[in-house]
Design a protein around this motif. Sequence first.
Motif, mmCIF file in Angstrom:
data_model
loop_
_atom_site.group_PDB
_atom_site.id
_atom_site.type_symbol
_atom_site.label_atom_id
_atom_site.label_comp_id
_atom_site.label_asym_id
_atom_site.label_seq_id
_atom_site.Cartn_x
_atom_site.Cartn_y
_atom_site.Cartn_z
ATOM 1 N N LEU A 1 84.546 37.463 12.813
ATOM 2 C CA LEU A 1 83.234 37.964 12.410
ATOM 3 C C LEU A 1 82.641 37.245 11.209
ATOM 4 O O LEU A 1 81.443 37.396 10.934
ATOM 5 N N SER A 2 83.423 36.432 10.497
ATOM 6 C CA SER A 2 82.817 35.631 9.432
ATOM 7 C C SER A 2 81.856 34.592 10.018
ATOM 8 O O SER A 2 81.035 34.026 9.297
ATOM 9 N N TYR A 3 81.956 34.357 11.338
ATOM 10 C CA TYR A 3 81.075 33.404 12.029
ATOM 11 C C TYR A 3 79.970 34.122 12.811
ATOM 12 O O TYR A 3 79.323 33.516 13.659
ATOM 13 N N ARG A 4 79.760 35.381 12.510
ATOM 14 C CA ARG A 4 78.799 36.165 13.286
ATOM 15 C C ARG A 4 77.412 35.515 13.331
ATOM 16 O O ARG A 4 76.700 35.586 14.335
ATOM 17 N N ASP A 5 77.017 34.884 12.241
ATOM 18 C CA ASP A 5 75.693 34.259 12.176
ATOM 19 C C ASP A 5 75.743 32.761 12.479
ATOM 20 O O ASP A 5 74.859 32.005 12.059
ATOM 21 N N ASP A 6 76.764 32.363 13.232
ATOM 22 C CA ASP A 6 76.945 30.954 13.599
ATOM 23 C C ASP A 6 77.009 30.836 15.118
ATOM 24 O O ASP A 6 78.051 30.540 15.693
ATOM 25 N N PRO A 7 75.900 31.092 15.827
ATOM 26 C CA PRO A 7 75.908 30.973 17.289
ATOM 27 C C PRO A 7 76.120 29.529 17.719
ATOM 28 O O PRO A 7 75.597 28.601 17.099
ATOM 29 N N ASN B 1 82.264 33.339 19.100
ATOM 30 C CA ASN B 1 81.745 33.150 20.455
ATOM 31 C C ASN B 1 81.932 34.370 21.358
ATOM 32 O O ASN B 1 81.045 34.661 22.170
ATOM 33 N N PRO B 2 83.067 35.096 21.290
ATOM 34 C CA PRO B 2 83.183 36.273 22.156
ATOM 35 C C PRO B 2 82.064 37.291 21.927
ATOM 36 O O PRO B 2 81.583 37.922 22.877
ATOM 37 N N LEU B 3 81.639 37.452 20.674
ATOM 38 C CA LEU B 3 80.540 38.367 20.360
ATOM 39 C C LEU B 3 79.244 37.876 20.996
ATOM 40 O O LEU B 3 78.518 38.647 21.648
ATOM 41 N N HIS B 4 78.974 36.593 20.854
ATOM 42 C CA HIS B 4 77.736 36.037 21.404
ATOM 43 C C HIS B 4 77.783 35.980 22.930
ATOM 44 O O HIS B 4 76.748 36.126 23.592
ATOM 45 N N SER C 1 84.793 42.008 24.058
ATOM 46 C CA SER C 1 86.112 42.031 23.427
ATOM 47 C C SER C 1 86.190 43.191 22.444
ATOM 48 O O SER C 1 85.223 43.488 21.738
ATOM 49 N N ARG C 2 87.346 43.810 22.406
ATOM 50 C CA ARG C 2 87.592 44.910 21.470
ATOM 51 C C ARG C 2 88.690 44.532 20.478
ATOM 52 O O ARG C 2 89.376 45.399 19.940
ATOM 53 N N ALA C 3 88.843 43.224 20.258
ATOM 54 C CA ALA C 3 89.900 42.720 19.372
ATOM 55 C C ALA C 3 89.278 41.842 18.289
ATOM 56 O O ALA C 3 88.427 40.998 18.581
ATOM 57 N N TYR C 4 89.748 42.019 17.066
ATOM 58 C CA TYR C 4 89.164 41.344 15.914
ATOM 59 C C TYR C 4 90.236 40.604 15.127
ATOM 60 O O TYR C 4 91.278 41.175 14.784
#
Length: 274
Positions: free
Chosen positions: A133-139, A176-179, A248-251
Motif C-alpha cells: 500500500l505504500s505504492y497505492r498512488d503509483d499506478p 498492482n493487485p489493488l489497481h 486480494s485480501r492480503a497485505y
Amino acid sequence: MDSSDLAADLDVLVPTKDRPGALAVTLAGLAAQDTAGFRVVVSDQSARPAGEDPLVAAALRILAHRGSPVELLRHVPARGLAEQRQFLLEQAGRRFALYLDDDVWLEPGALGTLAGALDELACGFVGYALHGLSYRDDPRPHELVSYEEWPGPVRPERVRRDGPAWWRHRLHNAANPLHLAEKAGADGPWKAYKVAWIGGCVLYDRERLVECGGFGFWRSVPPAHAGEDVVAQLRVMERYGGAGLLPSRAYHLELPTTVVDRRAECYDYVLEGR
C-alpha cells in the motif's frame, strides 16, 4: 460446504525467522478471521525462539482461545527456504494447506474466501497477491496488460520463462493487485484470473501439492536460494491449474526482505530445460 466447514479442513503453514514483530501481526490477522477451527503451524528458525516474544505469545493465546489450535515448532538449523517449506508440508494433514509468509496481514474473511474458491474451482491452488500500500498512488498500467480472467473452469497450464505467460508476474508488483481489482470491477466475493505464480499467500490442495513433489527438490538446490515457491506452483499448475483471486485480501507489511542472496534461483536447478 460453507466457509466455516472448509476452514476447519485447513492448515495454515507459516515459516518464520527473526521477525517476531511481523509474525505477531500475521498471527493477529489469523486470530481475527471470522471462521475458526483452522490449524496453524509455525516453523521457527529464529535465533531467539519466536514464542519468547510477548506479542507473538499473546497472538498464539488468542488463536487458541478462538478455537484454532497452534503448533509453534523449532526447526533448526536452517537448510534453506525450500527445506523449511517441505518441513511444514510434512506437518500438514488436512485437505487444504495455506502457505502464509510471516509478514502478511489478512482481512477478516480471507481464509473462508480462499477455501471456498479452491473448493469451487477444484484446481491445484489459489492465492492472493500481496498489496504494497505504500505504492497505492503509483499506478502502473503498463504492468497490467497481461491480466486475463478465467472465463470458466481453471485449466492446467505450462508456464516457463520463454513464454508470454511468464510476464504475468508483473501483475503483482507494488500495489498492482489493488489497481487490478479496480480495473476488473472485482467487487464480489472473488474473481479468478491467470497467474505466473503468487508470492506470500497461496492455498494448495495439499494432496495435489504432495503428488507434484512439494518442496522435496530442496536437496538439489544450494542452501542459499530463492524462488522455491515459483517451482512448486509451476509444477502444480502444469498438472492441475492455479489462479489468483481478486480482490486480494492480503497485505504486505513491506519489511526489508530476508532473502538477500538471490543468485541461486530454484527454477535454474529444477525446471530449466524441462
